[in-house]
Motif scaffolding. Structure first.
Motif, short mmCIF file in Angstrom:
data_model
loop_
_atom_site.label_atom_id
_atom_site.label_comp_id
_atom_site.label_asym_id
_atom_site.label_seq_id
_atom_site.Cartn_x
_atom_site.Cartn_y
_atom_site.Cartn_z
N GLN A 171 58.92 16.57 81.59
CA GLN A 171 57.88 16.43 80.55
C GLN A 171 58.12 17.46 79.44
OE1 GLN A 171 53.66 15.91 81.82
NE2 GLN A 171 54.48 16.09 83.88
N SER A 172 58.45 18.67 79.84
CA SER A 172 58.71 19.74 78.88
C SER A 172 59.92 19.42 78.00
CB SER A 172 58.95 21.06 79.63
OG SER A 172 59.28 22.09 78.73
N GLY A 174 46.36 20.46 70.55
CA GLY A 174 47.53 19.74 70.05
C GLY A 174 48.75 20.61 69.80
N ASP A 175 48.85 21.72 70.56
CA ASP A 175 50.01 22.61 70.44
C ASP A 175 51.12 22.10 71.36
OD1 ASP A 175 51.88 24.64 70.37
OD2 ASP A 175 50.57 26.17 71.24
N LYS A 176 51.97 21.22 70.82
CA LYS A 176 53.01 20.58 71.64
C LYS A 176 54.02 21.58 72.19
CE LYS A 176 52.98 15.86 69.83
NZ LYS A 176 53.83 14.79 69.25
N ILE A 222 59.27 16.82 75.25
CA ILE A 222 58.53 17.37 74.11
C ILE A 222 59.43 18.27 73.26
CG2 ILE A 222 56.61 18.85 73.41
CD1 ILE A 222 55.19 17.97 76.05
N LEU A 225 47.81 25.82 79.59
CA LEU A 225 48.27 24.45 79.32
C LEU A 225 47.11 23.57 78.87
CD1 LEU A 225 50.33 22.10 79.42
CD2 LEU A 225 49.86 21.90 81.87
N LYS A 226 45.99 23.65 79.56
CA LYS A 226 44.82 22.83 79.24
C LYS A 226 44.35 23.08 77.80
CE LYS A 226 40.17 21.70 80.93
NZ LYS A 226 39.06 22.11 81.82
N ALA A 246 52.42 23.64 74.89
CA ALA A 246 52.22 22.84 76.11
C ALA A 246 53.54 22.68 76.87
CB ALA A 246 51.63 21.48 75.75
N LYS A 254 46.16 24.37 75.30
CA LYS A 254 47.21 23.96 74.36
C LYS A 254 47.17 22.45 74.13
CE LYS A 254 50.25 27.88 75.20
NZ LYS A 254 51.36 28.41 76.00
N GLN A 255 46.90 21.69 75.18
CA GLN A 255 46.78 20.24 75.05
C GLN A 255 45.55 19.87 74.22
OE1 GLN A 255 46.98 19.35 79.26
NE2 GLN A 255 49.07 18.58 79.11
N GLU A 256 44.48 20.63 74.40
CA GLU A 256 43.23 20.40 73.64
C GLU A 256 43.43 20.57 72.14
OE1 GLU A 256 39.88 22.76 74.87
OE2 GLU A 256 39.93 22.00 76.92
#
Length: 276
Positions: free
Chosen positions: A107-108, A76-78, A111, A69-70, A81, A72-74
């Protein structure tokens, strides 16, 4: 090379050979780390988390999902994530932390809807239904499951359809509507057998077996429970092994087959403890 290892990991996962699957995913991860491919690393970590989750190894699963997750957020893979949030939510659900589970699922879902990923929306709705089922809010659970089922039928996600049918059946069972529950279980059984999904097949067999036990049809209950256990053992699915062993313990006990009952009770305890 990394993608080849990943593909082998996927193949062995589908076949239910989780040991080989993990081995190939680990090799994929190592190569991606060597070439600093963050996307590849995140994917491999997520895939390894999936295997650990299926095996009921929640501590390892949440560790891999969180690392994924960390990353993917870095980058920008929505979509990625959202998938990781869903996966972490599933672990909190299984551990009974429903507030954290709903938080991750919501949250999921936000998105997934934003990027128009129907597969993801259906999966998350199904997962939200699980929480409401656990909280005994059956009307809201059925509402979420039916929304999920409708989307999964639209996109022809047979694996997802089989899973949601089991879940809907479970809610009807909890409301003592065994006839409707059995209809959903048998539909799931047929689909999971057609597509070769061992875990869903085992769940469906077990669920049908429980209804046969309730009806006093112990011969069928034993047959379905034994087949559920054999299929779960093939893929090392601890939760399904635990459930099938519990059913077989109860039925053998009712039939006065004390040796078989004891053996199944021991298996139930062992698999239950391994899940904790």
């Amino acid at each position: 090379v990394a993608s080849a290892f990943n593909n082998f990991g996927i193949i062995y996962k589908i076949q239910g050979d989780y040991t080989k699957s993990i081995d190939y995913y680990a090799q994929c991860l190592k190569i991606n780390e060597e070439i600093s491919d963050k996307n590849g690393i995140a994917g491999a970590l997520n895939n390894m988390g999936n295997i650990y989750f299926t095996q009921g190894n929640y501590a390892s699963a949440v560790q891999y999902y969180t690392r994924s997750l960390k990353l993917k957020q870095e980058i920008g893979d929505k979509q990625g994530a959202a998938g990781s949030m869903n996966n972490i939510g599933a672990i909190y659900r299984d551990q009974g932390d429903y507030a954290k589970a709903i938080d991750h699922y919501t949250q999921s879902l936000t998105i997934e809807e934003e990027i128009g990923n129907k597969f993801g929306v259906a999966s998350t709705l199904n997962n939200i239904g699980d929480i409401y089922k656990e909280q005994k809010d059956y009307a809201v659970a059925i509402e979420n499951y039916n929304q999920s089922l409708k989307i999964r039928e639209e996109i022809d996600d047979k694996k997802g359809i089989a899973s949601t049918l089991i879940n809907i059946g479970a809610v009807y069972y909890l409301q003592n509507n065994r006839e409707t529950a059995f209809e959903h279980y048998t539909r799931s059984l047929k689909i999971s057998e057609e597509i070769g999904d061992p875990q869903a097949f085992s769940k469906s067999l077990y669920s049908c077996g429980v209804i046969y036990q309730d009806q006093g049809d112990f011969t069928r209950a034993l047959d379905y429970g034994s087949r559920a256990l054999a299929k779960a053992k093939e893929v090392g699915a601890l939760l399904e092994i635990k459930n099938a062993a519990n059913l077989l313990w109860e039925v053998n006990k009712l039939l006065g087959r004390h040796k078989d009952a004891l053996q199944m009770h021991e298996l139930y305890i062992t698999s239950r403890d391994s899940l904790e």
